[in-house]
Motif scaffolding. Structure first.
Motif: not given
Length: 238
Positions: A60-70
């Motif tokens: 979570r802290p390193v995803v600066k674009t879009e985080f998508n959790i499936e």
């Protein structure tokens, strides 16, 4: 331009096969974004055979674009998503013992359940997408769940394309037209590759995002991660 979200499950599979922390999924997520990826996708399963719940928290802290959790919205998954608050959650009806996702939601049969789950995510300002087969009836019924987007399950398209049958894209075009008419955003994923992505992108109106993992990582073994990511980006540009 259609966005590329890189699914890093296979990186976790490789790590888990040996133990330890090599390759490191957090570093790969950082690198993928540095190389141009516009999102990072993970699909934690209850047995944590690839991406672990701990990984999701660490990412979570390193995803600066879009985080998508499936994932399948079981209680543990819902709690994780609400804690992490990704930009997008993609609901997939996979069984616990499924090797990989192999079917979309029956949006008629599961309407009430999906409505309840999606409402909770939207109360927390998380964009929602639901995995659907290329069936216009399922796309149309998806509007009654309250979802923001659908993700078209593209395994059959990829299978037909590999046989030289480009007509296999027709059900996907029809579904995209229905989704556009109803105001649903369109994502897509499963077995998309450098071989078939360009044709799919050119024929699906309003395609917002693709999530690609297995093929992209396999291709990167031969050609390098940075090169492969940039090949996808080139093919997805308008």
């Amino acid at each position: 331009m259609t966005k590329l979200s890189v699914n890093i499950n296979k990186i976790a599979t490789l790590r888990n096969s040996r133990g330890g922390d090599v390759p490191n999924v957090v570093q790969v997520a950082k690198d993928a974004q540095k190389f141009g990826a516009e999102g990072i996708t993970v699909h934690p399963r209850p047995d944590e055979r690839h991406i672990r719940y701990r990984d999701v928290l660490d990412l979570r802290p390193v995803v600066k674009t879009e985080f998508n959790i499936e994932g399948n919205p079981v209680e543990k998954f819902i709690d994780l998503v609400l804690k992490v608050k990704p930009e997008q959650v993609t609901l997939v009806p996979d069984a616990e013992d499924a090797i990989t996702s192999n079917a979309g939601w029956d949006t008629l049969k599961h309407r009430d359940f999906l409505q309840e789950v999606i409402a909770e995510f939207k109360r927390n300002n998380i964009r929602t997408s639901i995995f659907v087969d290329p069936d216009p009836k399922m796309v149309e019924a998806a509007t009654n769940t309250g979802t923001d987007r659908i993700e078209l399950y593209t395994e059959e398209y990829a299978r037909q394309y590999s046989k030289g049958n480009k007509a296999g894209i027709r059900p996907y075009v029809e579904c995209a037209e229905v989704a556009n008419k109803l105001g649903l955003g369109i994502n897509a994923g499963h077995d998309l590759s450098l071989e078939n992505i360009e044709y799919f992108k050119k024929n699906i109106p309003g395609l917002l995002e693709v999530s690609i993992g297995h093929a992209l990582i396999a291709e990167a073994l031969y050609q390098g991660l940075e090169y492969v990511i940039n090949q996808y980006l080139s093919l997805l540009r308008d």
